[in-house]
Write an enzyme that holds these catalytic residues in place. Structure first.
Site, PDB file in Angstrom:
ATOM      1  CD  GLU A  81      -6.357  -2.467   3.418  1.00  0.00           C
ATOM      2  OE1 GLU A  81      -6.573  -3.365   2.375  1.00  0.00           O
ATOM      3  OE2 GLU A  81      -7.368  -1.767   3.710  1.00  0.00           O
ATOM      4  CG  HIS A 122      -8.920  -8.071   3.342  1.00  0.00           C
ATOM      5  ND1 HIS A 122      -7.557  -7.241   2.605  1.00  0.00           N
ATOM      6  CD2 HIS A 122      -9.945  -6.668   3.389  1.00  0.00           C
ATOM      7  CE1 HIS A 122      -7.743  -6.407   2.363  1.00  0.00           C
ATOM      8  NE2 HIS A 122      -8.629  -6.026   2.951  1.00  0.00           N
ATOM      9  CD  GLU A 123     -13.214  -5.839   4.832  1.00  0.00           C
ATOM     10  OE1 GLU A 123     -12.516  -5.006   6.097  1.00  0.00           O
ATOM     11  OE2 GLU A 123     -12.418  -5.269   3.840  1.00  0.00           O
ATOM     12  CE1 TYR A 153      -6.740   1.049   6.086  1.00  0.00           C
ATOM     13  CE2 TYR A 153      -8.139   2.607   4.962  1.00  0.00           C
ATOM     14  CZ  TYR A 153      -7.791   1.396   4.562  1.00  0.00           C
ATOM     15  OH  TYR A 153      -7.800   0.508   3.860  1.00  0.00           O
ATOM     16  CG  ASP A 167      -5.127   3.897  -1.685  1.00  0.00           C
ATOM     17  OD1 ASP A 167      -6.803   3.339  -0.522  1.00  0.00           O
ATOM     18  OD2 ASP A 167      -4.786   3.345  -1.329  1.00  0.00           O
ATOM     19  CG  HIS A 172      -7.536   0.031  -0.951  1.00  0.00           C
ATOM     20  ND1 HIS A 172      -7.402   0.770  -0.217  1.00  0.00           N
ATOM     21  CD2 HIS A 172      -7.372  -0.810   0.205  1.00  0.00           C
ATOM     22  CE1 HIS A 172      -8.192   0.934   0.572  1.00  0.00           C
ATOM     23  NE2 HIS A 172      -8.808  -0.727   0.476  1.00  0.00           N
ATOM     24  CG  HIS A 195      -8.844  -3.775   7.632  1.00  0.00           C
ATOM     25  ND1 HIS A 195      -7.709  -3.499   7.511  1.00  0.00           N
ATOM     26  CD2 HIS A 195      -9.421  -4.263   6.954  1.00  0.00           C
ATOM     27  CE1 HIS A 195      -7.437  -3.730   6.570  1.00  0.00           C
ATOM     28  NE2 HIS A 195      -8.804  -4.464   5.573  1.00  0.00           N
TER      29      HIS A 195
END
Lengths: 389, 104
Positions: A226, A202-203, A217, A299, A304, A206
């Site tokens: 996301e 996931h990271e 974002y 957020d 998210h 990004h």
């Protein structure tokens, strides 16, 4: 130094720059130590600064293949994307994979002490070895499934720092490297963050997004940012375990939360059910229309939260087709993310329309795959262009 | 005095709220908390250096005095005003807070 300035230096090259000091710097990197170059970059005149910074970055890139550049780039407010003028690294060798131990330090201490490199054996420190293996598995996934050479498509070295902060309950991508806390702060079980391949992928995704669609974002583009990370995070995990889309749990980060909170970070097929307090909507009827402001509860406009909607669209499409999702719907999502047609401020409708179009291009108009993609978005009630049939 | 920390974002995207009520603390803990609050700055416009960076944390820190006066600041990870990091860590990591996970 501004990004415009570095771009200008990149086009012009060092040798055109005049001035005695600049000439000394530009004649060859090796004769000027990095400490001197940094001083010139910080205190010199504009042209001397440009030359010094370019020399620093170029020599560091050639010597260490950009592994050590993060701190230097942050010092000047730059990211690896600003180094596009540098030659790509050799795809045949793959990216270097290096793990650092930041030993409880914060961002000022990154990357930390080097503890494992590409050809080194396991260290016995679970966080180090899991971060190493997860980065390698993710890079292999992108190379073997999509032909992508690392995060930036040009062989960017994989840099991970573990043991960040004290009981730090998070993992994040800084713009040029991965960072993992140890967990144990009440949200993640100790060691959980590096134990989850989906979190690592996931990271790193990004980073892929940063170097491709560059989705802003905030709001719906941030929720798509996301969601792409969740989609490819799960696909990396599915491929590693040869998981079939029809029988997959579609959970992201399964088993790494404190058990009192719940079983996973997100449930892609049933958004809003992953943990106690999970408020992801399952479709547009429950879309959370939150402002983009400085209130952390909002957020960044629900990045998210509303990501549950495109997450479910993907999972529904993949489950309809069954089989290996990284070979069916995954390539469609990858082309949408990296193909240059998705705008940085794209909303759900624009992304949905593009996935349907790409599915038609890849598999044929009216194909089962295109119908599955369309069905996924219809399930979450995102408006699509009319089906011409 | 009540001190409340809201931490949101991160890879989990969770909102964690932790509240410490000085009226429930012993004398030593009260002194620690008071010292940290006194050392903390509450700028109206803190730097937002990391805003918009994927999966980092965002924070809100609020102190409500016994007379009802409230001081509040919001900041992104790595951009805390002076004194805020220590106060946030004391509240989040210590044993004195009432914890709640959820947006509201």
């Amino acid at each position: 130094m501004s990004q415009k300035s570095i771009a200008r230096v990149g086009r012009r090259g060092v040798s055109d720059v005049s001035g005695t000091l600049t000439a000394v710097i530009s004649c060859r990197c090796e004769i000027a130590p990095p400490s001197l170059l940094l001083r010139v970059a910080e205190r010199g005149g504009r042209e001397a600064r440009d030359a010094a910074l370019r020399t620093l970055l170029t020599s560091a890139a050639l010597r260490s293949r950009r592994t050590a550049l993060g701190a230097t780039l942050r010092r000047f407010g730059l990211s690896p994307a600003d180094l596009e003028f540098l030659p790509a690294q050799a795809p045949a060798t793959g990216p270097e994979n290096t793990v650092y131990d930041v030993a409880g330090g914060g961002e000022e201490a990154l990357p930390g002490r080097r503890v494992r490199g590409t050809d080194d054996p396991p260290t016995g420190d679970a966080a180090v070895d899991q971060a190493f293996d997860g980065a390698a598995t993710t890079a292999t996934f992108y190379r073997e499934v999509f032909g992508r050479d690392s995060v930036d498509g040009r062989g960017l070295d994989l840099v991970s720092s573990v043991h960040f902060g004290r009981r730090y309950d998070n993992a994040f991508w800084t713009g040029d490297q991965m960072v993992y806390g140890d967990g144990g702060g009440g949200v993640f079980v100790p060691g959980g963050l590096t134990r989850s391949l989906a979190v690592i992928a996931h990271e790193l995704t990004h980073g892929v997004t940063q170097f491709s669609a560059g989705l802003a974002y905030r709001g719906q583009s941030g929720a798509l940012n996301e969601s792409f990370s969740d989609v490819f995070g799960v696909l990396v995990e599915h491929r590693a375990g040869d998981v079939d889309a029809a029988s997959a749990s579609w959970l992201v980060g399964e088993g790494i939360l404190e058990p009192s909170l719940g079983g996973a970070l997100r449930n892609m097929i049933a958004p809003g059910t992953a943990y106690s307090g999970d408020d992801q909507p399952a479709d547009m009827d429950a879309y959370a229309d939150l402002p983009v402001d400085d209130d952390p509860r909002n957020d960044n406009g629900g990045v998210h939260i509303n990501s549950g909607i495109p997450n479910r669209a993907f999972a529904e499409a993949a489950r309809t087709l069954g089989g290996r999702a990284w070979e069916t719907v995954g390539p469609v999502w990858y082309e949408v993310l990296t193909g240059g047609r998705l705008a940085p401020t794209a909303d759900f409708a624009a992304c949905a329309a593009l996935t349907v179009r790409v599915a038609g291009e890849r598999y044929g108009e009216g194909s089962a795959q295109q119908d599955a993609v369309r069905g996924g978005w219809e399930a979450v009630k995102v408006r699509l262009p009319a089906d011409p049939r | 005095m009540k001190v409340t920390v809201v931490r949101a974002g991160g890879v989990a995207g969770m909102v964690l709220t932790v509240e410490v009520d000085a009226g429930e603390l012993d004398a030593e803990a009260t002194a620690q908390l008071t010292g940290l609050v006194d050392a903390c700055e509450f700028p109206e416009t803190p730097p937002a250096a990391t805003k918009g960076r994927a999966d980092t944390f965002d924070y809100e820190l609020a102190v409500e005095r016994d007379d009802g006066a409230v001081r509040r600041t919001r900041f992104g990870q790595g951009a805390a005003p002076p004194g805020a990091d220590a106060l946030v860590a004391w509240v989040l990591d210590g044993p004195h807070g009432h914890r709640h996970v959820g947006r509201w």
